[in-house]
Design an enzyme around this catalytic site. Structure first.
Site, short mmCIF file in Angstrom:
data_model
loop_
_atom_site.label_atom_id
_atom_site.label_comp_id
_atom_site.label_asym_id
_atom_site.label_seq_id
_atom_site.Cartn_x
_atom_site.Cartn_y
_atom_site.Cartn_z
N GLN A 78 0.85 -1.19 0.00
CA GLN A 78 0.00 0.00 0.00
C GLN A 78 0.89 1.25 0.00
O GLN A 78 1.68 1.46 0.92
CB GLN A 78 -0.92 0.03 1.21
CG GLN A 78 -1.95 1.16 1.11
CD GLN A 78 -2.80 1.30 2.34
OE1 GLN A 78 -2.29 1.58 3.42
NE2 GLN A 78 -4.11 1.09 2.20
N HIS A 157 -3.19 4.50 -1.45
CA HIS A 157 -4.04 4.78 -0.30
C HIS A 157 -4.81 6.07 -0.56
O HIS A 157 -4.32 7.17 -0.32
CB HIS A 157 -3.20 4.89 0.97
CG HIS A 157 -3.99 4.71 2.24
ND1 HIS A 157 -5.37 4.87 2.29
CD2 HIS A 157 -3.60 4.38 3.50
CE1 HIS A 157 -5.78 4.64 3.53
NE2 HIS A 157 -4.74 4.35 4.28
N HIS A 160 -9.48 7.29 4.12
CA HIS A 160 -9.24 7.58 5.54
C HIS A 160 -8.53 8.88 5.87
O HIS A 160 -7.73 8.94 6.81
CB HIS A 160 -8.54 6.40 6.20
CG HIS A 160 -9.30 5.13 6.07
ND1 HIS A 160 -10.67 5.06 6.29
CD2 HIS A 160 -8.93 3.88 5.69
CE1 HIS A 160 -11.08 3.83 6.06
NE2 HIS A 160 -10.06 3.10 5.69
N TYR A 162 -6.21 10.63 4.43
CA TYR A 162 -4.82 10.87 4.07
C TYR A 162 -4.77 11.74 2.81
O TYR A 162 -5.79 12.22 2.34
CB TYR A 162 -4.07 9.54 3.94
CG TYR A 162 -4.01 8.81 5.26
CD1 TYR A 162 -3.36 9.37 6.35
CD2 TYR A 162 -4.65 7.58 5.43
CE1 TYR A 162 -3.35 8.73 7.59
CE2 TYR A 162 -4.64 6.93 6.67
CZ TYR A 162 -3.98 7.51 7.75
OH TYR A 162 -3.97 6.89 8.97
N ARG A 209 -7.47 2.31 -2.84
CA ARG A 209 -8.42 2.18 -1.73
C ARG A 209 -9.15 3.50 -1.53
O ARG A 209 -8.54 4.56 -1.50
CB ARG A 209 -7.68 1.80 -0.45
CG ARG A 209 -8.61 1.38 0.68
CD ARG A 209 -7.88 0.99 1.94
NE ARG A 209 -8.57 -0.11 2.61
CZ ARG A 209 -8.48 -0.39 3.91
NH1 ARG A 209 -7.72 0.35 4.70
NH2 ARG A 209 -9.13 -1.40 4.43
N GLY A 298 -9.21 -7.43 8.30
CA GLY A 298 -8.08 -6.79 8.97
C GLY A 298 -7.74 -7.48 10.27
O GLY A 298 -7.00 -8.46 10.28
#
Length: 346
Positions: A78, A157, A160, A162, A209, A298
């Site tokens: 990732q 990524h 979330h 970022y 993602r 996860g």
């Protein structure tokens, strides 16, 4: 196996033997997505996370990919840029973002009194237009480094809160150049970067993602993320990506409704992966309805290195001790490589 930060690297954020053991134990996952690997110095936001931008880091990752491949698994790395979710104590640099907007947030970094713990993030500065394009180039170089390290592919990524997510959301993007304003502009950095990575290493080795139904920053939901995510999927469809990974049901979130899943299927013809506190039954339901082609787990993989075998035979799962969270970040083998497989317990 979904990506999960574990903060176990050696000095210089170099992957090591204990990480190779951890991922090797879980190779039967079919596809492992590693913890986030920062693509550059300024991309880092948590101490002891494994980078993918120095020769030593590439060599360290080779131990991991070799171990997983020896056991018949596949592994994507990732690629991570945290954006504003960082502190100069971690990177030596002021955090960067789409705009100079801070959120209340804590990250894992060096404490003033020594050791490591959760520290408040710093005010970010806005990337210049040229720096945005340089960041795309950093993602491309990291993807090439990943292939050199033996990875089967990369996952960008874009979820979330970022950097990629910061560009997409109204609350974190007040730009007035071609990367801000309209939905088309706010998704431009993500679309351009995904395209550039796919051009460099192949669409079939590139994934991304996204978390459109998770609130970021202040916990306020972005009213345009649903529409933006569908427009982005439309733009990504011609790249024939390995998969798009939808992360759901964590933190402050909205339930993903059936209409959204049907919309995704109608406009996006390539593989979809879903993760987010799934049980075996929920995962099977998503697959049977055709809403997902793959599902990811996860924390169950932390506690159950043999999760696939346990699912296959309906064996009970290890749930992890009450204090298991204390071993998620940092430390050694405890809470990392010492979870037993079913046969060891019976």
């Amino acid at each position: 196996m979904a990506p999960m930060t574990r903060s176990r690297t050696d000095e210089g954020d170099v992957p090591n033997d204990i990480m190779a053991k951890y991922y090797g134990q879980r190779a039967e996952a079919g596809l492992i997505i590693t913890e986030g690997a920062p693509i550059s110095e300024v991309a880092r936001g948590y101490s002891m996370t494994p980078g993918i931008y120095t020769p030593a880091q590439i060599e360290g990752w080779k131990k991991v990919t070799q171990r997983v491949h020896e056991k018949g698994g596949k592994i994507f790395v990732q690629l991570w840029h945290v954006g504003r979710r960082s502190h100069s104590a971690i990177t030596g640099l002021q955090p960067v973002s789409a705009s100079a907007l801070k959120i209340e947030d804590k990250v894992y970094g060096p404490l003033a009194e020594g050791g490591f713990g959760m520290i408040e993030t710093e005010n970010p500065r806005a990337l210049t237009t040229a720096e945005v394009q340089q960041t795309t180039a950093d993602f491309v170089q990291a993807a090439k480094n990943a292939i050199a390290a033996g990875f089967d592919g990369v996952e960008l990524h874009g979820a979330h809160g970022y950097l990629m997510d910061q560009f997409m959301r109204i609350s974190s993007n007040e730009r007035t150049d071609q990367y801000g304003g309209s939905i088309e502009n706010r998704m431009r950095f993500v679309a351009e970067t995904t395209q550039a990575v796919a051009n460099a290493i192949g669409g079939n080795k590139t994934a991304i993602r996204l978390s459109p139904f998770v609130a970021e920053g202040s916990g306020v939901f972005d009213p345009e993320m649903r529409t933006l995510s569908l427009e982005l999927l439309k733009a990504l469809a011609p790249l024939n990506l390995a998969y798009v990974h939808l992360s759901e049901n964590i933190s402050v979130h909205e339930e993903v409704d059936e209409n959204y899943r049907l919309s995704v299927r109608a406009l996006y013809p390539n593989p979809i992966m879903v993760a987010g506190k799934l049980t075996k039954a929920k995962a099977a339901d998503l697959l049977e309805k055709g809403y997902a082609d793959m599902v990811a787990f996860g924390q169950p993989f932390i506690f159950n290195p043999d999760l696939v075998n346990r699912f296959k035979h309906d064996y009970p799962l290890n749930e992890g001790a009450a204090n298991a969270h204390a071993t998620f970040y940092g430390g050694g083998e405890e809470g990392y490589t010492d979870y037993p497989v079913f046969e060891q317990q019976h």
